[in-house]
Each structure stands twice: as C-alpha cells, then as structure tokens.
Design a protein around this motif. Structure first.
Motif, PDB file in Angstrom:
ATOM      1  N   SER A 195       0.817  -1.211   0.000  1.00 54.15           N
ATOM      2  CA  SER A 195       0.000   0.000   0.000  1.00 54.15           C
ATOM      3  C   SER A 195       0.853   1.265   0.000  1.00 54.15           C
ATOM      4  N   ARG A 196       2.070   1.200   0.514  1.00 55.35           N
ATOM      5  CA  ARG A 196       2.946   2.378   0.566  1.00 55.35           C
ATOM      6  C   ARG A 196       4.321   2.165  -0.047  1.00 55.35           C
ATOM      7  N   HIS A 197       4.718   0.909  -0.273  1.00 52.83           N
ATOM      8  CA  HIS A 197       6.076   0.620  -0.720  1.00 52.83           C
ATOM      9  C   HIS A 197       6.104  -0.437  -1.815  1.00 52.83           C
ATOM     10  N   LEU A 198       7.141  -0.366  -2.638  1.00 51.31           N
ATOM     11  CA  LEU A 198       7.518  -1.456  -3.527  1.00 51.31           C
ATOM     12  C   LEU A 198       8.598  -2.223  -2.773  1.00 51.31           C
ATOM     13  N   LYS A 199       8.364  -3.517  -2.564  1.00 52.89           N
ATOM     14  CA  LYS A 199       9.286  -4.313  -1.766  1.00 52.89           C
ATOM     15  C   LYS A 199      10.016  -5.313  -2.636  1.00 52.89           C
ATOM     16  N   ILE A 200      11.306  -5.453  -2.388  1.00 54.00           N
ATOM     17  CA  ILE A 200      12.123  -6.481  -3.019  1.00 54.00           C
ATOM     18  C   ILE A 200      12.388  -7.519  -1.934  1.00 54.00           C
ATOM     19  N   ILE A 201      11.973  -8.752  -2.209  1.00 52.39           N
ATOM     20  CA  ILE A 201      11.945  -9.792  -1.188  1.00 52.39           C
ATOM     21  C   ILE A 201      12.849 -10.948  -1.600  1.00 52.39           C
ATOM     22  N   LEU A 202      13.639 -11.429  -0.640  1.00 54.02           N
ATOM     23  CA  LEU A 202      14.483 -12.605  -0.835  1.00 54.02           C
ATOM     24  C   LEU A 202      14.193 -13.578   0.301  1.00 54.02           C
ATOM     25  N   PHE A 203      13.752 -14.786  -0.027  1.00 53.87           N
ATOM     26  CA  PHE A 203      13.396 -15.820   0.953  1.00 53.87           C
ATOM     27  C   PHE A 203      12.362 -15.339   1.958  1.00 53.87           C
ATOM     28  N   GLY A 204      11.449 -14.476   1.536  1.00 51.24           N
ATOM     29  CA  GLY A 204      10.392 -13.992   2.414  1.00 51.24           C
ATOM     30  C   GLY A 204      10.768 -12.788   3.257  1.00 51.24           C
ATOM     31  N   PHE A 205      11.996 -12.349   3.181  1.00 49.37           N
ATOM     32  CA  PHE A 205      12.451 -11.191   3.945  1.00 49.37           C
ATOM     33  C   PHE A 205      12.603  -9.991   3.018  1.00 49.37           C
ATOM     34  N   THR A 206      12.126  -8.842   3.458  1.00 51.40           N
ATOM     35  CA  THR A 206      12.260  -7.631   2.670  1.00 51.40           C
ATOM     36  C   THR A 206      13.703  -7.158   2.743  1.00 51.40           C
ATOM     37  N   ILE A 207      14.366  -7.092   1.575  1.00 49.02           N
ATOM     38  CA  ILE A 207      15.757  -6.648   1.560  1.00 49.02           C
ATOM     39  C   ILE A 207      15.880  -5.231   1.013  1.00 49.02           C
ATOM     40  N   ARG A 208      14.827  -4.728   0.368  1.00 54.31           N
ATOM     41  CA  ARG A 208      14.851  -3.359  -0.176  1.00 54.31           C
ATOM     42  C   ARG A 208      13.428  -2.854  -0.231  1.00 54.31           C
ATOM     43  N   ARG A 209      13.212  -1.642   0.184  1.00 54.82           N
ATOM     44  CA  ARG A 209      11.894  -1.032   0.191  1.00 54.82           C
ATOM     45  C   ARG A 209      11.990   0.346  -0.461  1.00 54.82           C
ATOM     46  N   ILE A 210      11.124   0.580  -1.450  1.00 54.92           N
ATOM     47  CA  ILE A 210      11.093   1.869  -2.144  1.00 54.92           C
ATOM     48  C   ILE A 210       9.717   2.484  -1.912  1.00 54.92           C
ATOM     49  N   ASP A 211       9.692   3.667  -1.350  1.00 54.01           N
ATOM     50  CA  ASP A 211       8.443   4.361  -1.088  1.00 54.01           C
ATOM     51  C   ASP A 211       7.765   4.708  -2.416  1.00 54.01           C
ATOM     52  N   LEU A 212       6.465   4.420  -2.544  1.00 58.60           N
ATOM     53  CA  LEU A 212       5.759   4.691  -3.793  1.00 58.60           C
ATOM     54  C   LEU A 212       5.724   6.177  -4.123  1.00 58.60           C
ATOM     55  N   SER A 213       5.694   7.027  -3.109  1.00 56.90           N
ATOM     56  CA  SER A 213       5.683   8.469  -3.363  1.00 56.90           C
ATOM     57  C   SER A 213       7.056   8.980  -3.793  1.00 56.90           C
ATOM     58  N   ASP A 214       8.097   8.146  -3.675  1.00 56.65           N
ATOM     59  CA  ASP A 214       9.452   8.519  -4.076  1.00 56.65           C
ATOM     60  C   ASP A 214       9.744   8.138  -5.534  1.00 56.65           C
ATOM     61  N   ILE A 215       8.809   7.485  -6.198  1.00 57.32           N
ATOM     62  CA  ILE A 215       9.019   7.059  -7.585  1.00 57.32           C
ATOM     63  C   ILE A 215       8.709   8.220  -8.514  1.00 57.32           C
ATOM     64  N   ALA A 216       9.709   8.646  -9.273  1.00 56.58           N
ATOM     65  CA  ALA A 216       9.541   9.763 -10.201  1.00 56.58           C
ATOM     66  C   ALA A 216       9.107   9.296 -11.577  1.00 56.58           C
ATOM     67  N   TYR A 217       9.549   8.097 -11.990  1.00 55.87           N
ATOM     68  CA  TYR A 217       9.268   7.622 -13.340  1.00 55.87           C
ATOM     69  C   TYR A 217       9.660   6.155 -13.444  1.00 55.87           C
ATOM     70  N   VAL A 218       9.011   5.434 -14.343  1.00 56.43           N
ATOM     71  CA  VAL A 218       9.372   4.045 -14.608  1.00 56.43           C
ATOM     72  C   VAL A 218       9.564   3.884 -16.109  1.00 56.43           C
ATOM     73  N   SER A 219      10.634   3.189 -16.495  1.00 55.60           N
ATOM     74  CA  SER A 219      10.970   3.023 -17.904  1.00 55.60           C
ATOM     75  C   SER A 219      11.407   1.595 -18.167  1.00 55.60           C
ATOM     76  N   LYS A 220      11.408   1.208 -19.439  1.00 54.18           N
ATOM     77  CA  LYS A 220      11.956  -0.098 -19.804  1.00 54.18           C
ATOM     78  C   LYS A 220      13.350   0.027 -20.393  1.00 54.18           C
ATOM     79  N   ARG A 221      13.878   1.237 -20.448  1.00 50.81           N
ATOM     80  CA  ARG A 221      15.223   1.474 -20.985  1.00 50.81           C
ATOM     81  C   ARG A 221      16.257   1.436 -19.869  1.00 50.81           C
ATOM     82  N   GLU A 222      17.403   0.863 -20.182  1.00 53.63           N
ATOM     83  CA  GLU A 222      18.490   0.785 -19.200  1.00 53.63           C
ATOM     84  C   GLU A 222      18.982   2.184 -18.851  1.00 53.63           C
ATOM     85  N   PRO A 223      19.318   2.438 -17.599  1.00 45.02           N
ATOM     86  CA  PRO A 223      19.824   3.766 -17.220  1.00 45.02           C
ATOM     87  C   PRO A 223      21.259   3.965 -17.688  1.00 45.02           C
TER      88      PRO A 223
END
Length: 161
Positions: A37-65
């Motif tokens: 509801s508030r974060h995009l979570k990256i999960i490994l073995f059921g544990f959250t290893i990275r959390r990105i706040d949804l309000s912190d996302i400026a843009y999403v692309s399919k092109r490599e940075p």
C-alpha cells in the motif's frame, strides 16, 4: 597426515567456485517483487531486503539507465523483463528490477502510485509511448496530451463503443 597435492587443491578450488556460482544463481531466482500500500518491496526468501516508497518514484521506464543503478535481477536473461524505476531522492536514482511480466507489474505499480500520489503525471498515462516526452525532457503540444479522464483504470476491461 597426508599432504594436499597441488592438483587436489586446484580441484577443490574449482569445485568450491562452481558451488558458490550455483548458489548465487539459485538465490537470484528467489528474488520477488511486491507492491504494497505504501512501498515497492524487493523480497528474498520472504524477507524484505529493499523497500522503495511509492511516493518517491519519479518515473518508470523499460530502458536501461546511463549511470549507476541498483540491479535486482531475478533472472539471468533480462532483455525483455527489465523495469527501471527512477527515484526522486537518494544517491542511486535508478533501481532495475525484473518482474515476471513487466507490463502487468507496471500497470499495478502505476495504480498503486496513483493511489498514493494522484499528481504523478507518468502514472496516469497508459503506455510507454505516451511517456516518451517525460523521459526525453521534451514539452508536448497540448493537442497531443491525452485526456486523463477518458483513460480506463488499470485492470478494467475495455468496452466496445
């Protein structure tokens, strides 16, 4: 005590290297991505290893940075699965992820970002082609700007007119 011959040491090192590489490849396949509801979570073995706040996302692309990016790949073949998330804050502005189906994940991510930040312009657009002016920094002419009120919500079927 029997001494280890150089050949045996070489085989043990080679076997250990292969084992470590297989373990890393297996761990890579266990990375999953969840939209909360508030974060995009990256999960490994059921544990959250990275959390990105949804309000912190400026843009999403399919092109490599072009610059440095955090790369959270869940596959060895990333060519048609990469989504690049550009953040508003932080040292590393780009986060690369490889969800199973990037277009479905992108639609869900846009819907979640619109819930959190209704002013996010990129999340109101339907396709990557609609967002090229945001990525390139160009200003669109008013006659080409889509009317957001006529766009269907993510996940709703299109009705025939």
């Amino acid at each position: 005590m029997v001494g280890l011959s150089p050949m045996r040491i070489a085989f043990l090192c080679l076997g250990g290297t292969v084992l470590v590489l297989l373990l890393l490849a297996w761990c890579m396949t266990q990375i999953h991505f969840r939209i909360g509801s508030r974060h995009l979570k990256i999960i490994l073995f059921g544990f959250t290893i990275r959390r990105i706040d949804l309000s912190d996302i400026a843009y999403v692309s399919k092109r490599e940075p072009r610059g440095l990016a955090e790369r959270w790949y869940s596959t060895l073949k990333t060519s048609h699965r990469v989504l690049v998330i550009e953040r508003k804050t932080g040292l590393r502005k780009f986060v690369c992820i490889t969800p199973q189906n990037r277009y479905v994940f992108l639609a869900d991510l846009k819907a979640a970002v619109r819930r959190v930040d209704p002013a996010a312009e990129w999340a109101a657009l339907r396709a990557f082609e609609d967002t090229t002016h945001l990525f390139k920094g160009e200003v669109r002419s008013p006659d080409k700007t889509p009317d957001v009120s006529t766009l269907p919500e993510a996940g709703t079927p299109k009705t025939a007119s």
